[in-house]
Enzyme design. Structure first.
Site, PDB file in Angstrom:
ATOM      1  N   GLU A  53      50.184  32.852  46.706  1.00  0.00           N
ATOM      2  CA  GLU A  53      50.665  34.208  46.445  1.00  0.00           C
ATOM      3  C   GLU A  53      50.788  34.993  47.748  1.00  0.00           C
ATOM      4  OE1 GLU A  53      48.997  36.421  42.932  1.00  0.00           O
ATOM      5  OE2 GLU A  53      47.621  34.726  42.979  1.00  0.00           O
ATOM      6  N   GLY A  66      43.796  41.505  42.157  1.00  0.00           N
ATOM      7  CA  GLY A  66      45.093  41.211  42.766  1.00  0.00           C
ATOM      8  C   GLY A  66      45.166  39.750  43.143  1.00  0.00           C
ATOM      9  N   SER A 110      38.226  38.374  42.293  1.00  0.00           N
ATOM     10  CA  SER A 110      38.834  37.620  41.207  1.00  0.00           C
ATOM     11  C   SER A 110      40.230  38.156  40.914  1.00  0.00           C
ATOM     12  CB  SER A 110      37.967  37.710  39.949  1.00  0.00           C
ATOM     13  OG  SER A 110      38.028  39.032  39.437  1.00  0.00           O
ATOM     14  N   LYS A 111      40.860  37.495  39.986  1.00  0.00           N
ATOM     15  CA  LYS A 111      42.238  37.789  39.624  1.00  0.00           C
ATOM     16  C   LYS A 111      42.518  39.287  39.433  1.00  0.00           C
ATOM     17  CE  LYS A 111      46.054  36.220  39.450  1.00  0.00           C
ATOM     18  NZ  LYS A 111      46.589  35.645  40.666  1.00  0.00           N
ATOM     19  N   ARG A 112      41.582  39.984  38.833  1.00  0.00           N
ATOM     20  CA  ARG A 112      41.881  41.383  38.522  1.00  0.00           C
ATOM     21  C   ARG A 112      41.910  42.267  39.768  1.00  0.00           C
ATOM     22  NH1 ARG A 112      36.567  43.776  38.078  1.00  0.00           N
ATOM     23  NH2 ARG A 112      35.199  41.991  38.316  1.00  0.00           N
TER      24      ARG A 112
END
Length: 491
Positions: free
Chosen positions: A268, A262, A258-260
RNA sequence: GUCCCGUUCGUCUAGUGGCCUAGGACGCCGCCCUCUCAAGGCGGAGAUCACGAGUUCGAAUCUCGUACGGGACGCCA
């Protein structure tokens, strides 16, 4: 039988790297089996689906070169015989309604008038009794009169599928092997919302059948949806496809990526300077391997060697170090013209003005450190000093210009290079070596100060080629300026 | 809570009963090459195959249990 597989994302955000991997495995499976790879947009969530997300899916898929044989195209047209490929449009055309009505008529589905509060109360009750939350069937056997009365009260309804409760539902998963669920653990799931739109579980079944999917390859977060979907296939009198459930990608902490952890958005990865081929190669190896653990694949080789039987059932942790190494491998293998094209946007973004340099020279400069780049984003800073005055690293100043002989060395080479008419690599090297020898200096004692003087750094490309690209004027100017930075030897 | 799934070096993995004193890759360490840094070459450390029973002459590989981890339990997909 021709293989037909699909990638069916819902446009409710950016294209996630996990989704890309699912798409890739479907794509590779299709290519390997000379089958068809289809794209379908599952936008039955009216609240969260956005056009921007759909565009992001197209963009990501195209960047990764995961081109679909059938499906919606970015220009609004459709490719393939089963259009439209947007479920919202299909819903508006009544495609799902037809099968809902069929199930209703056969008594395999029913209207449910329960309110959110009633549903929530039931859920709490189940939990309190240590039972899995399961719809209690309150509306399963309403008479037409009762239904009419509820509707007269203005109650909205959903359609629920009457889930068979006997026996087991089982299937042979291409990756997991035999999987079995007890029917009694399944519940009467909603197949049509109050809005009249189908739910995911119903729409996939209908579309996968209508679009003649032979295999459904998806993330293993769908395993528990599978038995219910199989029951739906049977109720509609259809044969279910072959299922293959891929493991998920996890972060270093073992939790779903998930986002956390990276970056998770494909875009991206592009912005970070990864090559799509490298990402593709890396992703393919996340959960899949050949029998000889091959790491790097030439163009077309993955499509040829991919085998779903080689897929790992356990989750894989994404390792940026390995991805970076692989990206470096791909950068090294990229022909210079293409590498330059790829680097240009990053160079411009870094604010380096290369307009005064010929294409040929630019390619030459980029090539000097081609074996060093791991990410395209590293290129600007490694070539910057060719176009701008060098910024001196403190370490370089201390270590190299701090040496007592540095100043003398620079003065000697300024003299030697000033006289040089052919300012090319071999002559530059010969001149430097001769100068060193004649003055009792070791080659390194003269090479290192030159490097620092022109680049500001202790390490960089091969020295004399670098000087050649810079040109005589720039080199002499920088050497002269650097003399003033050197410590005067104190006796 | 219920159901499902998973478990080989730090990480990705090879391995489908004897070839395994467990192979490869990334990363790490050392050496070589060398004008620096890389790249490349060579070598090294690193896994009692989650644990415990069982089947078998023989198990990382088969069976069962335990532990730990993950996922799913929505009118989200």
């Amino acid at each position: 039988m021709t293989v037909r597989v699909r990638f069916a994302p819902s446009p409710t955000g950016f294209l996630h790297i996990g989704g890309v991997r699912t798409a890739l495995f479907n794509y590779l499976f299709a290519k390997k089996n000379k089958g068809t790879f289809l794209l379908r947009i599952e936008d039955t969530d009216e609240e969260r689906s956005t056009q921007a997300s759909t565009d992001a899916i197209f963009e990501g898929m195209q960047w990764m070169n995961l081109l679909w044989d059938e499906g919606p195209m970015p220009d609004g047209t459709n490719k393939g015989p089963d259009a439209p490929y947007y479920q919202a449009i299909r819903a508006d055309q009544g495609i799902y309604k037809k099968y809902i009505d069929q199930l209703l008529a056969e008594g395999k589905a029913y209207k449910c008038y329960c309110t959110e509060e009633e549903l929530e109360a039931n859920r709490q009750k189940c939990l309190a009794e240590h039972r899995p939350p399961k719809y209690d069937g309150k509306c399963a056997h309403l008479t037409p009169e009762q239904q009419k009365e509820l509707e007269a009260q203005g109650r909205k309804y959903v359609i629920r599928f009457r889930m068979p409760q006997e026996g087991d539902v089982e299937w042979d998963d291409l990756i997991r092997g035999h999987v079995k669920f007890a029917s009694k653990d399944l519940y009467d799931l909603v197949i049509q919302k109050t809005s009249g739109y189908p739910t995911y579980n119903f729409a996939v079944v209908v579309d996968d059948h209508l679009m003649r999917m032979t295999h459904v390859i998806r993330g293993d977060d769908h395993i528990s949806n599978t038995p219910a979907q199989i029951q739906l296939y049977r109720a509609l009198g259809w044969k279910e496809p072959i299922f293959a459930h891929l493991s998920m990608i996890h972060g270093p902490d073992g939790k779903k990526l998930s986002k956390r952890h990276g970056a998770t958005n494909v875009v991206e990865f592009r912005n970070m300077g990864y090559l799509p081929e490298a990402l593709k190669n890396y992703l393919a190896l996340l959960g899949w391997a050949t029998s000889d653990s091959q790491q790097l694949f030439a163009p077309g080789e993955l499509e040829e060697k991919f085998d779903i039987a080689g897929c790992q059932p356990s989750p894989a942790v994404m390792d940026p170090e390995k991805l970076n190494w692989m990206n470096g491998e791909y950068i090294r293998a990229t022909p210079l013209p293409r590498l330059t094209d790829l680097a240009l946007p990053f160079i411009q973004k870094a604010g380096i003005n290369v307009s005064g340099v010929s294409r040929e020279k630019l390619e030459g400069i980029i090539s000097l450190e081609q074996e060093k780049y791991k990410l395209l984003t590293e290129i600007p800073d490694l070539i910057r000093f060719f176009f701008e005055d060098p910024v001196f690293e403190q370490e370089a100043l201390d270590k190299v210009f701090g040496k007592p002989e540095a100043k003398q060395a620079l003065e000697l080479i300024i003299d030697a290079y000033g006289k040089l008419t052919d300012f090319t690599e071999t002559h530059l090297e010969t001149a430097a070596r001769t100068t060193a020898k004649e003055n009792g200096l070791k080659a390194g004692q003269i090479f290192h100060p030159i490097r620092v003087a022109v680049s500001g750094r202790t390490h960089g490309p091969t020295l004399f080629k670098m000087l050649e690209y810079m040109g005589k004027d720039t080199v002499l100017e920088r050497l002269k300026k650097a003399v003033t930075y050197c410590k005067t030897p104190v006796c």
